[in-house]
Design an enzyme around this catalytic site. Structure first.
Site, PDB file in Angstrom:
ATOM      1  N   GLY A 119       0.796  -1.219   0.000  1.00  0.00           N
ATOM      2  CA  GLY A 119       0.000   0.000   0.000  1.00  0.00           C
ATOM      3  C   GLY A 119       0.822   1.260   0.000  1.00  0.00           C
ATOM      4  CB  THR A 120       4.390   1.873  -0.942  1.00  0.00           C
ATOM      5  OG1 THR A 120       4.805   0.697  -0.248  1.00  0.00           O
ATOM      6  CG2 THR A 120       5.411   2.971  -0.740  1.00  0.00           C
ATOM      7  CG  HIS A 176      10.443  -0.523   0.621  1.00  0.00           C
ATOM      8  ND1 HIS A 176       9.126  -0.309   0.966  1.00  0.00           N
ATOM      9  CD2 HIS A 176      10.467  -0.544  -0.742  1.00  0.00           C
ATOM     10  CE1 HIS A 176       8.392  -0.181  -0.137  1.00  0.00           C
ATOM     11  NE2 HIS A 176       9.182  -0.325  -1.175  1.00  0.00           N
ATOM     12  NE  ARG A 232      -1.803  -6.072   0.142  1.00  0.00           N
ATOM     13  CZ  ARG A 232      -1.812  -5.985  -1.191  1.00  0.00           C
ATOM     14  NH1 ARG A 232      -0.723  -5.578  -1.835  1.00  0.00           N
ATOM     15  NH2 ARG A 232      -2.896  -6.296  -1.877  1.00  0.00           N
ATOM     16  CB  SER A 277       1.085  -7.142  -4.585  1.00  0.00           C
ATOM     17  OG  SER A 277       1.181  -5.863  -5.154  1.00  0.00           O
ATOM     18  N   GLY A 304      -5.298  -4.131  -5.573  1.00  0.00           N
ATOM     19  CA  GLY A 304      -5.380  -3.552  -4.237  1.00  0.00           C
ATOM     20  C   GLY A 304      -6.377  -4.244  -3.335  1.00  0.00           C
TER      21      GLY A 304
END
Length: 326
Positions: free
Chosen positions: A75-76, A138, A160, A168, A294
């Site tokens: 979700g960055t 990160h 997440r 993803s 998403g």
């Protein structure tokens, strides 16, 4: 894909002699992309490690800086967009920055962008008298703090579910490397995740670093879950605004200010913008690759029950006693 065709942060052609010497003293391994080395408990490709070292040695933090941290593919892009929209919400009557630029250009990665190519990047374009500087990373918290050198700036971390993040990342990696979406690649990435030897891994150590940081200093480190953002976006956006010290007023809430930001930053809205359809980031990766589904729980459409169970068992074991669960 040849090494020089990979995005710069995944390569090993921009490493100083000093860093090569450091790497020779570190644990090393490799995954399906390239060589990894373990620095301060975290695995990096060699060029990215150079960016980490450059950041730690040269970054001059300002007290008002905001660092948006996350596990990869957690979700960055959404967190960056929401933060920009929150902090800019009273200023743009004409063109909103998110309408003309991608969130990753507005909130650059420290080690994967700014300090990747230079030990002294020009940060003046990210400074303004009315807004804090926004940066992303990160890196685990310990490594970030070393670069902040005691600055009290605020840090938000988004995590997440590891299974969804894996899927993803599989899609993302195959797209930017122009690879066929094969089970073989997914299984290789799965094994890397489970062993902890993966880019920015082990994921549990990275997540725990921010979880513990948020418990120790909640006014400075905010811990967020992607799943909670999806489930209750209104409440979580208000929480983010309060953490930044710019809570929504009663008037803003009554006039739909929260909903406007959520709509502007939604995946359908952002992915439909021309910049996000045709633009590329500094490492040559198409912006469109940052927008897929998403969704929560998509991993069950790709992982076998055995794979899901193995990840669940490892994460549960690693997080045991921390008070954190997924």
């Amino acid at each position: 894909m040849a090494d020089n065709e990979l995005p710069m942060n995944l390569r090993e052609d921009n490493v100083s002699e000093e860093t090569k010497k450091l790497i020779s003293s570190l644990p090393t391994d490799k995954d399906c992309v390239g060589k990894l080395c373990k620095y301060q408990g975290c695995w990096y490709y060699y060029n990215t490690l150079q960016g980490v070292i450059n950041f730690q040695n040269n970054f001059q933090a300002q007290e008002t800086d905001i660092i948006l941290a996350s596990s990869p593919k957690s979700g960055t892009t959404w967190l960056k967009a929401l933060t920009v929209a929150l902090l800019e919400r009273s200023k743009h009557h004409d063109g909103h920055p998110l309408l003309s630029d991608n969130p990753h250009a507005l909130v650059p990665f420290l080690e994967n962008n700014l300090y990747l190519k230079s030990s002294t990047p020009d940060l003046t374009k990210y400074s303004s008298s009315s807004s804090p500087r926004l940066f992303a990373t990160h890196m685990p918290l310990l490594t970030v703090k070393e670069g902040l050198k005691g600055s009290p700036c605020k840090i938000v971390f988004m995590c997440r579910n590891a299974k969804d993040a894996l899927i993803s990342l599989w899609y993302f990696r195959c797209k930017y490397q122009k690879l066929e979406m094969t089970r073989g690649i997914l299984e290789s990435m799965f094994e890397s995740l489970c062993s902890g030897v993966s880019f920015y891994g082990p994921i549990w150590d990275q997540v725990l670093s921010y979880w513990r940081g948020s418990l120790e200093d909640p006014s400075r480190v905010l811990f967020m879950k992607y799943e909670e953002m999806k489930e209750e976006p209104y409440a979580q956006l208000k929480r983010l605004a309060e953490f930044f010290g710019c809570p929504f007023t009663e008037e803003e809430e009554e006039s739909g200010g929260v909903e406007k930001i959520l709509e502007l930053c939604s995946l359908p809205s952002l992915s439909d913008l021309e910049i996000n359809k045709s633009g590329k980031n500094v490492n040559g990766v198409d912006y469109k690759f940052y927008f897929r589904k998403g969704e929560v729980g998509d991993s069950k459409n790709h992982l076998t029950p055995e794979m899901e169970s193995k990840i669940d068992m490892i994460i549960e074991e690693k997080l045991k006693g921390s008070g954190l669960s997924f």
